[in-house]
Write a protein that holds these residues in place. Structure first.
Motif, mmCIF file in Angstrom:
data_model
loop_
_atom_site.group_PDB
_atom_site.id
_atom_site.type_symbol
_atom_site.label_atom_id
_atom_site.label_comp_id
_atom_site.label_asym_id
_atom_site.label_seq_id
_atom_site.Cartn_x
_atom_site.Cartn_y
_atom_site.Cartn_z
ATOM 1 N N GLN A 17 18.074 13.565 24.244
ATOM 2 C CA GLN A 17 19.270 12.750 24.458
ATOM 3 C C GLN A 17 19.458 12.371 25.918
ATOM 4 O O GLN A 17 19.345 13.208 26.804
ATOM 5 C CB GLN A 17 20.500 13.515 23.959
ATOM 6 N N ALA A 18 19.739 11.096 26.151
ATOM 7 C CA ALA A 18 20.162 10.571 27.458
ATOM 8 C C ALA A 18 19.283 11.009 28.627
ATOM 9 O O ALA A 18 19.782 11.539 29.612
ATOM 10 C CB ALA A 18 21.618 10.949 27.719
ATOM 11 N N TYR A 32 24.541 16.255 30.161
ATOM 12 C CA TYR A 32 23.359 16.397 31.017
ATOM 13 C C TYR A 32 22.562 15.097 31.153
ATOM 14 O O TYR A 32 21.382 15.131 31.503
ATOM 15 C CB TYR A 32 22.448 17.500 30.474
ATOM 16 N N GLY A 33 23.183 13.974 30.867
ATOM 17 C CA GLY A 33 22.479 12.699 30.947
ATOM 18 C C GLY A 33 21.831 12.488 32.307
ATOM 19 O O GLY A 33 22.429 12.770 33.347
ATOM 20 N N GLY A 34 20.584 12.012 32.291
ATOM 21 C CA GLY A 34 19.839 11.802 33.524
ATOM 22 C C GLY A 34 18.973 12.985 33.921
ATOM 23 O O GLY A 34 18.494 13.083 35.054
ATOM 24 N N TRP A 35 18.716 13.884 32.974
ATOM 25 C CA TRP A 35 17.970 15.116 33.272
ATOM 26 C C TRP A 35 16.521 14.888 33.685
ATOM 27 O O TRP A 35 15.892 15.766 34.263
ATOM 28 C CB TRP A 35 18.057 16.092 32.099
ATOM 29 N N THR A 153 15.359 23.534 29.977
ATOM 30 C CA THR A 153 15.995 23.673 28.660
ATOM 31 C C THR A 153 17.455 23.282 28.836
ATOM 32 O O THR A 153 18.062 23.515 29.896
ATOM 33 C CB THR A 153 15.909 25.111 28.123
ATOM 34 N N LEU A 154 18.025 22.671 27.795
ATOM 35 C CA LEU A 154 19.426 22.252 27.860
ATOM 36 C C LEU A 154 20.295 22.948 26.818
ATOM 37 O O LEU A 154 21.497 23.036 26.975
ATOM 38 C CB LEU A 154 19.533 20.731 27.697
ATOM 39 N N GLY A 155 19.687 23.416 25.731
ATOM 40 C CA GLY A 155 20.435 24.174 24.744
ATOM 41 C C GLY A 155 21.315 23.348 23.827
ATOM 42 O O GLY A 155 21.786 23.848 22.815
ATOM 43 N N THR A 156 21.550 22.102 24.181
ATOM 44 C CA THR A 156 22.403 21.234 23.382
ATOM 45 C C THR A 156 21.895 19.803 23.488
ATOM 46 O O THR A 156 21.192 19.471 24.437
ATOM 47 C CB THR A 156 23.870 21.319 23.862
ATOM 48 N N GLY A 157 22.243 18.998 22.491
ATOM 49 C CA GLY A 157 21.834 17.595 22.513
ATOM 50 C C GLY A 157 20.944 17.240 21.341
ATOM 51 O O GLY A 157 20.469 18.112 20.601
#
Length: 198
Positions: A17-18, A32-35, A153-157
């Motif tokens: 995502q994003a 976290y958009g733009g990761w 890692t982001l854990g969500t999305g």
């Protein structure tokens, strides 16, 4: 026969995502958009440029199409030829666009995609389009995955391998690693999953 190639930026835990910016897709409260941005360097830019200059048509879901259509017509210098390629858009709500060469797919999406694959023309590249990609995976319509795997890692999305994923084997056909640790891995579909024991 044309191939469907899914090209995605993903995290180690499969989030797609994003990747490009904070406002790209905030659905579900995603923050976290733009990761991908901190990891982009000359190496990554060259790999992306190679992938983007190959002959292709785009195959997109509605949300990604709307993001692309609001950006690329004014920024073709960054992706030469993007405005001239055919853009196939899967949508139940859209049926026209000012972005030239846009074709809208409705009805039995899987059957329409199968017809597209059997027709003449360049390969069909899928970017983003998380919901639509699930449909492609569920119907076993993906021929290749060109993944850019980022060391976070982001854990969500929204995740690449979510509700639509079926058991499937793939073979690695190309790989590179950027100085920043991004793995560029291209896979081709390779039949059924095999199991065994030790």
């Amino acid at each position: 026969m044309r191939k469907i190639i899914v090209l995605e930026f993903i995290t180690l835990d499969g989030v797609m995502q994003a990747p490009g910016g904070p406002e790209e897709d905030t659905s579900g409260g995603f923050k976290y958009g733009g990761w991908t941005v901190p990891y982009f360097d000359d190496f990554a830019g060259k790999v992306m440029a190679e992938q983007m200059k190959q002959p292709f048509s785009l195959l997109l879901g509605r949300k990604t199409f709307e993001i692309f259509a609001s950006y690329w017509p004014q920024h073709e210098d960054q992706w030469p030829g993007i405005n001239d390629v055919t853009k196939y858009v899967v949508s139940n709500t859209l049926d026209k666009s000012d972005w030239k060469n846009s074709v809208f797919i409705k009805g039995d999406v899987a059957e329409e995609i199968k017809k597209l694959k059997q027709g003449d023309g360049p390969n069909l590249h899928v970017y983003g389009s998380s919901n639509f990609t699930q449909t492609l995976l569920k119907r076993d319509l993906v021929d290749e995955l060109w993944l850019k795997i980022f060391p976070i890692t982001l854990g969500t999305g929204k995740r690449l391998f979510a509700e639509g994923t079926i058991p499937a084997a793939f073979t690695l056909i190309d790989s590179k690693i950027s100085p920043g640790g991004v793995i560029f891995a291209n896979y081709t579909r390779a039949g059924e999953v095999k199991t065994g024991s030790f």
